[in-house]
Design a protein around this motif. Sequence first.
Motif, PDB file in Angstrom:
ATOM      1  N   HIS A 170       2.776  -2.581   0.118  1.00  0.00           N
ATOM      2  CA  HIS A 170       3.385  -2.074   0.737  1.00  0.00           C
ATOM      3  C   HIS A 170       2.720  -0.595   0.413  1.00  0.00           C
ATOM      4  CE1 HIS A 170       5.106   0.162   4.466  1.00  0.00           C
ATOM      5  NE2 HIS A 170       5.872   0.534   2.701  1.00  0.00           N
ATOM      6  N   LEU A 171       2.397   0.030   0.755  1.00  0.00           N
ATOM      7  CA  LEU A 171       2.318   2.021   0.263  1.00  0.00           C
ATOM      8  C   LEU A 171       3.811   2.231   0.298  1.00  0.00           C
ATOM      9  CD1 LEU A 171       1.401   3.733  -1.379  1.00  0.00           C
ATOM     10  CD2 LEU A 171      -0.231   4.361   0.820  1.00  0.00           C
ATOM     11  N   ALA A 172       4.224   1.684  -0.506  1.00  0.00           N
ATOM     12  CA  ALA A 172       6.327   2.506  -0.511  1.00  0.00           C
ATOM     13  C   ALA A 172       6.745   4.616  -0.482  1.00  0.00           C
ATOM     14  CB  ALA A 172       7.025   2.003  -0.700  1.00  0.00           C
ATOM     15  N   TYR A 173       5.448   4.389  -0.875  1.00  0.00           N
ATOM     16  CA  TYR A 173       5.772   5.757  -1.600  1.00  0.00           C
ATOM     17  C   TYR A 173       4.428   6.528  -1.941  1.00  0.00           C
ATOM     18  CZ  TYR A 173       6.506   9.930  -4.024  1.00  0.00           C
ATOM     19  OH  TYR A 173       6.687  11.234  -4.888  1.00  0.00           O
TER      20      TYR A 173
ATOM     21  N   GLY B 265       4.869  12.337  -1.871  1.00  0.00           N
ATOM     22  CA  GLY B 265       6.612  12.931  -1.763  1.00  0.00           C
ATOM     23  C   GLY B 265       7.306  12.236  -0.674  1.00  0.00           C
ATOM     24  N   VAL B 266       6.241  11.053   0.161  1.00  0.00           N
ATOM     25  CA  VAL B 266       6.525  10.146   1.788  1.00  0.00           C
ATOM     26  C   VAL B 266       7.038   9.549   1.340  1.00  0.00           C
ATOM     27  CG1 VAL B 266       4.961  10.231   3.844  1.00  0.00           C
ATOM     28  CG2 VAL B 266       5.249  12.219   2.948  1.00  0.00           C
ATOM     29  N   PHE B 267       8.400   9.155   1.598  1.00  0.00           N
ATOM     30  CA  PHE B 267       8.225   7.527   2.251  1.00  0.00           C
ATOM     31  C   PHE B 267       8.022   6.338   2.893  1.00  0.00           C
ATOM     32  CE2 PHE B 267      11.396   9.340  -0.950  1.00  0.00           C
ATOM     33  CZ  PHE B 267      10.925   8.538  -2.688  1.00  0.00           C
ATOM     34  N   ASP B 268       7.689   5.716   2.702  1.00  0.00           N
ATOM     35  CA  ASP B 268       7.739   4.230   3.796  1.00  0.00           C
ATOM     36  C   ASP B 268       7.973   3.710   3.944  1.00  0.00           C
ATOM     37  OD1 ASP B 268       6.710   2.858   6.692  1.00  0.00           O
ATOM     38  OD2 ASP B 268       4.313   2.431   5.845  1.00  0.00           O
ATOM     39  N   ASP B 269       9.848   3.136   4.491  1.00  0.00           N
ATOM     40  CA  ASP B 269      10.429   2.261   4.676  1.00  0.00           C
ATOM     41  C   ASP B 269      10.711   1.358   5.845  1.00  0.00           C
ATOM     42  OD1 ASP B 269      11.695   3.624   6.197  1.00  0.00           O
ATOM     43  OD2 ASP B 269      13.209   3.843   4.860  1.00  0.00           O
ATOM     44  N   THR B 270       9.104   1.444   6.361  1.00  0.00           N
ATOM     45  CA  THR B 270       9.233  -0.031   7.427  1.00  0.00           C
ATOM     46  C   THR B 270       9.406  -1.796   6.455  1.00  0.00           C
ATOM     47  OG1 THR B 270       6.937   0.066   6.737  1.00  0.00           O
ATOM     48  CG2 THR B 270       7.976   1.298   8.511  1.00  0.00           C
ATOM     49  N   GLN B 271       8.566  -1.555   5.591  1.00  0.00           N
ATOM     50  CA  GLN B 271       9.269  -2.789   4.705  1.00  0.00           C
ATOM     51  C   GLN B 271      10.068  -2.571   3.385  1.00  0.00           C
ATOM     52  OE1 GLN B 271       5.496  -4.682   4.447  1.00  0.00           O
ATOM     53  NE2 GLN B 271       5.640  -5.249   1.761  1.00  0.00           N
ATOM     54  N   LEU B 272      11.148  -3.689   3.240  1.00  0.00           N
ATOM     55  CA  LEU B 272      11.845  -3.581   2.160  1.00  0.00           C
ATOM     56  C   LEU B 272      11.456  -4.320   1.006  1.00  0.00           C
ATOM     57  CD1 LEU B 272      14.925  -3.162   4.224  1.00  0.00           C
ATOM     58  CD2 LEU B 272      13.742  -1.087   2.606  1.00  0.00           C
ATOM     59  N   GLY B 273      12.555  -4.406   0.423  1.00  0.00           N
ATOM     60  CA  GLY B 273      11.400  -4.929  -1.436  1.00  0.00           C
ATOM     61  C   GLY B 273      11.708  -6.463  -1.332  1.00  0.00           C
ATOM     62  N   LEU B 274      11.481  -7.301  -2.051  1.00  0.00           N
ATOM     63  CA  LEU B 274      12.056  -8.588  -1.465  1.00  0.00           C
ATOM     64  C   LEU B 274      12.765  -8.972  -3.470  1.00  0.00           C
ATOM     65  CD1 LEU B 274       8.299 -10.564  -1.729  1.00  0.00           C
ATOM     66  CD2 LEU B 274      10.303  -9.675   0.544  1.00  0.00           C
TER      67      LEU B 274
END
Length: 449
Positions: free
Chosen positions: A425-428, A431-440
Amino acid sequence: MKKTLIKNAMVVNDGHIQQLDVLIEGQFIAAVGTIPSIDGLEVVDATGLYLMPGVIDGQVHFRDPGLTHKGDIATESRAAVAGGTTSYIDMPNTRPNVLSMPLLEEKYALAAQKSLANFGFFLGVNGDNLDEVLQTDTSSLLAVSDDGLYFTKKGNLLADNPETLEKLFAGCPAIIAIHSEKEQLVEENEERYRAQYGDNVPIECHPLIRSEQACFEATERAIALANRHSARLHILHLTTAAETALFRNDIPLTKKRITTEVSVHHLWFNDQDYARLGTRIKWNPAIKTEQDRQGLMQALLDDRIDFITTDHAPHTEEEKDQPYFQSMSGAPMVQHSLNIMLEFYRQGVISLEKIVEKMSHNPATFYRMSKRGFIREGYYADMVLFDLNQPWTVSKDNILYKCGWSPLEGTELHSQVVSTWVNGHLAYHQGVFDDTQLGLPLVVEQAAR
Ligand SMILES: NC(=O)N[C@@H](CC(=O)O)C(=O)O
């Protein structure tokens, strides 16, 4: 299933740098090589950029639960991901201290709700919970952060007692991870300097109070204990050149029973920096001399030191800007660790391959993390794309820590993280975050020593 093709990256992995393409399918790396772009693929043009496995930070303090005015799992894991760290192991000196399995499980549940990066947690041990820890099936811990244990002088985590230590080393099949300073010597030194300066002990005395001798004697004792009981011992954040002589580089990491790490700040700062930065760089163990700094770097390069951590330890500016005895030890670092190591690369001190070995491969290997730490088919797609030529200066407006400051403020860095993928998942990205999927939660491969 989402598919992303990273094209033409300079891939730093497994001791090589090669221009390659990497295909991500869902959470995993599906292929590495020369891969044609076909319809339906999202393509990332990585020409001129470097790709490495995400950094695995084996020692952080994200302060959650209980100390969340300093930082929390959501804020600090975002800072980590922005700096290229995709997995971390957090220490047990949160409130309450993580001294039991239910508390450990609570922390995992908390992280599952708010961590952008993958997570694992140490179980703390002290004289009071030792029997319980020794009766615990440590293999059940391994689905989480391996069987690491931690003990230090902080709060009620002190296990600096000969009987406790003897029992721990004799009976514990888990990795015993130690903050290695001899408390009795530290206390004697404190009294000596207090007698001289009263309450106004200058910060320059910190490495004389938390002295080389205090570190060396504690590490020597721990190694002797580990050898006597064939235990697995890991010395956290080594700080002296003298101690590096106690570690070996003639056996592979997978066979070592006694290992160590260095934290980024001990490679970056020396005792001359106290004049400029004061208690902002008060850490335990202390920043020591230039000779120690160089000795640590040398031991990292020649493999007596196995991997790099940050010991990311945020405190508020108010908590730091106090007289010596009141100022809290520790400072934030997780957003800047990879960038700092890339500065050493620019200076010609360390290769990119070695940085990747010490920040990604070795922590994964040491903690036996399943399918992480390498860019390989079938592994989790934890990766960082970075630009070696994008200068920027650390300042309040780009610091992501909840505490809002860094000992590196004003420092010019030359490399920058462009994108970070966590489990595909492209989390960052820029400079922009995508927190629609979290870590495991980090899963450990095998339980046996
Ligand atoms: N390293 C530090 O200086 N501080 C750590 C605790 C510790 O490891 O001593 C912290 O939690 O603040």
